[in-house]
Scaffold this active site. Structure first.
Site, PDB file in Angstrom:
ATOM      1  N   LYS A 135      29.956  52.528  29.286  1.00  0.00           N
ATOM      2  CA  LYS A 135      29.588  53.428  30.381  1.00  0.00           C
ATOM      3  C   LYS A 135      30.509  53.207  31.574  1.00  0.00           C
ATOM      4  O   LYS A 135      30.320  52.297  32.370  1.00  0.00           O
ATOM      5  CB  LYS A 135      28.137  53.220  30.812  1.00  0.00           C
ATOM      6  CG  LYS A 135      27.651  54.319  31.779  1.00  0.00           C
ATOM      7  CD  LYS A 135      26.491  53.884  32.629  1.00  0.00           C
ATOM      8  CE  LYS A 135      26.903  53.077  33.827  1.00  0.00           C
ATOM      9  NZ  LYS A 135      27.720  53.820  34.819  1.00  0.00           N
ATOM     10  N   GLU A 175      29.788  39.480  35.450  1.00  0.00           N
ATOM     11  CA  GLU A 175      30.891  39.094  36.352  1.00  0.00           C
ATOM     12  C   GLU A 175      30.625  39.826  37.650  1.00  0.00           C
ATOM     13  O   GLU A 175      30.732  41.050  37.720  1.00  0.00           O
ATOM     14  CB  GLU A 175      32.245  39.481  35.735  1.00  0.00           C
ATOM     15  CG  GLU A 175      33.429  38.827  36.434  1.00  0.00           C
ATOM     16  CD  GLU A 175      33.993  39.694  37.536  1.00  0.00           C
ATOM     17  OE1 GLU A 175      33.692  39.398  38.718  1.00  0.00           O
ATOM     18  OE2 GLU A 175      34.715  40.652  37.239  1.00  0.00           O
ATOM     19  N   CYS A 185      37.059  41.679  43.593  1.00  0.00           N
ATOM     20  CA  CYS A 185      36.074  40.604  43.719  1.00  0.00           C
ATOM     21  C   CYS A 185      36.737  39.239  43.873  1.00  0.00           C
ATOM     22  O   CYS A 185      36.116  38.306  44.369  1.00  0.00           O
ATOM     23  CB  CYS A 185      35.140  40.612  42.516  1.00  0.00           C
ATOM     24  SG  CYS A 185      35.979  40.524  40.923  1.00  0.00           S
ATOM     25  N   GLU A 226      30.201  39.994  50.905  1.00  0.00           N
ATOM     26  CA  GLU A 226      31.375  40.623  50.309  1.00  0.00           C
ATOM     27  C   GLU A 226      31.589  42.000  50.942  1.00  0.00           C
ATOM     28  O   GLU A 226      30.733  42.882  50.845  1.00  0.00           O
ATOM     29  CB  GLU A 226      31.202  40.757  48.799  1.00  0.00           C
ATOM     30  CG  GLU A 226      32.455  41.245  48.102  1.00  0.00           C
ATOM     31  CD  GLU A 226      32.320  41.255  46.589  1.00  0.00           C
ATOM     32  OE1 GLU A 226      33.300  40.966  45.898  1.00  0.00           O
ATOM     33  OE2 GLU A 226      31.206  41.561  46.103  1.00  0.00           O
TER      34      GLU A 226
END
Length: 481
Positions: A177, A251, A285, A385
């Protein structure tokens, strides 16, 4: 404009179950550049059914590993033949500067494929050991089953390959997906998979939103989930998988610290931090966004970073002269600008950049690359973040204090140490609670495991450990004597 009218379900291009479509808008021009169908619940069910049939009764899981390796090699060769087109497509779709799309999007994808193929050739899919009671034990690596793969928009092909390649090499069947922000590159990947000639049912590709993603995570026909994305979404997925004891690899986010020791060559350090901290316009990231500098060198580090960041060219991602492109969507632009204002409200000093649109760019989802000085590690811009070109320079007292600050984060995905003494840098790196680090650089190493400590995830990708994430281990004890 690139338009797809079908979804790739069970290895066949198929008319979608609904008329829902995803319209892709250029982050640079804000004009429509593509359209794909949006996968729905019925499409997902059909994809899982095809994957289930192919796994339970098809040839793919039962092939000799060498035959699967050959099939994935065909896919790798077909991908390599279209690399320039794919890099341009990704830049058009999600705004990555073309230099990064060529190197960090498509180039890294090819390197990851090659690394996984090499690891698969070296894998002991079945081995014999001496048992504790004198007999022999056969230890087998068998495919985990139907794998549901959910990928993000920031490096769409690279993250997909971190999961798809080992799943296929292990013998899993796959429902992929892609996100609604990068559906074009997802279906372009389906074209290449189709060209590689995998057996029917082995792979499906359904661009779709969060609801379909959750249906995939909870689908009773799925054995394994692999997800890359936000930590908040990862917590939800882990909870859902835990209810059914479904295998899961996550992750997730990062807030990586780059520790600049006093003996580091500052010119070389800042030059290399340009890539390590600002790759993909900061939408990574693994970006090194917490810059730790001793109080003695803090101002010197800030000045050097401000000069570097202030000199970066910003604009059209398809222009090879631009280092920084737009962010993926207006919501991301607004998010990053809000964090810049939060940093100011928290008392951090803007050394370069700040809120507002870069000069000369009247359209597109651009932000000004920003460096904050004198940031306390407890500040939101140091703990959360941001996912944009925003750096926080944090002062430390001594090396012990730097290690403490680096570890004072809920995340633990990446990090780096900058020093003229590599062995001392390695000693420091050993004490940082994070899954990957670099000394005087930060680059993903595809032959070694990648993943996070703490809230940065569960499990590992790349290297032989990446393949292990898609296998179940079986032991068969042979008769004694």
């Amino acid at each position: 404009m690139r338009v797809y009218k079908e979804l790739y379900i069970g290895g066949r291009w198929t008319t979608p179950a609904t008329d829902s479509a995803i319209e892709v808008v250029s982050p640079h021009s804000e004009q429509l550049v593509g359209r794909t169908p949006e996968g729905g619940a019925d499409d997902l069910d059909a994809a899982v059914a095809a994957a289930r049939e192919a796994f339970d009764n098809g040839e793919w899981p039962r092939l000799d590993p060498a035959e699967r390796i050959a099939a994935v090699q065909r896919f790798a060769d077909a991908y390599r033949a279209r690399q320039d087109e794919l890099a341009e497509l990704i830049s058009t779709e999600m705004g990555a500067p073309i230099w990064f799309s060529q190197i960090g999007q498509v180039g890294a994808t090819m390197m990851a494929l090659d690394s996984y193929l090499a690891a698969a050739r070296d894998t002991k899919w079945e081995e014999r050991r001496t048992g504790a009671f004198g007999g022999e034990v056969v230890v087998r690596r068998e495919p985990a089953g139907v794998a549901g793969i959910i990928t993000p928009w920031n490096v769409p092909h690279f993250v997909t390959m971190a999961k798809l390649a080992p799943a296929l090499l292990a013998g899993c069947t796959v429902v992929l997906k892609p996100p609604p922000e990068s559906p074009l590159s997802g279906l372009a990947l389906a074209e290449i998979l189709d060209e590689a000639g995998l057996p029917e049912g082995v792979v499906s590709v359904l661009p779709a939103g969060r609801e379909v993603g959750e249906r995939l995570v909870t689908h009773p026909g799925v054995d394994k989930i692999s997800f890359t994305g936000s930590t908040a979404a990862g917590r939800r997925i882990a909870s859902l998988c835990g209810q059914d004891l479904r295998r899961v690899t996550l992750e997730l986010g990062g807030k990586s610290a780059a520790i600049i020791l006093d003996d580091a060559d500052l010119g070389q350090t800042v030059e290399r931090l340009q890539l390590a901290s600002l790759m993909n316009s900061g939408q990574a990231c693994i970006a090194q966004t917490r810059i730790l500098a001793s109080r003695k060198r803090h101002d010197e580090v800030v000045d050097a970073l401000a000069e570097m960041v202030g000199g970066l060219t910003i604009g059209d991602p398809l222009d090879h002269g631009n280092y920084i492109g737009p962010l993926v969507a207006r919501r991301q632009q607004e998010r990053v600008e809000n964090y810049i204002r939060i940093g100011q409200d928290e008392g951090a000093k803007v050394a370069v950049g700040g809120p507002g649109r870069p000069e000369g760019l009247d359209s597109g989802w651009y932000v000004r690359p920003t460096v904050f000085a004198g940031v306390d590690n407890s500040a939101r811009i140091a703990q959360e973040e941001i996912f944009g070109p925003v750096l926080a320079v944090i002062p430390y007292d001594d090396t012990e204090d730097a290690i403490r600050i680096a570890n004072d984060s809920e995340y633990g995905l990446a990090g780096s140490v900058w020093t003229s003494d590599v062995e001392h840098g390695l000693d420091v790196a050993r004490r940082i609670r994070t899954g990957t680090l670099g000394i005087n650089q930060y680059l993903l190493e595809f032959n070694a495991p990648f993943g996070g400590f703490k809230a940065s995830g569960i499990g590992r990708e790349f290297g032989p450990e990446g393949i292990d994430g898609y296998v179940e281990l079986k032991s068969v004890a042979l008769p004694i004597g």
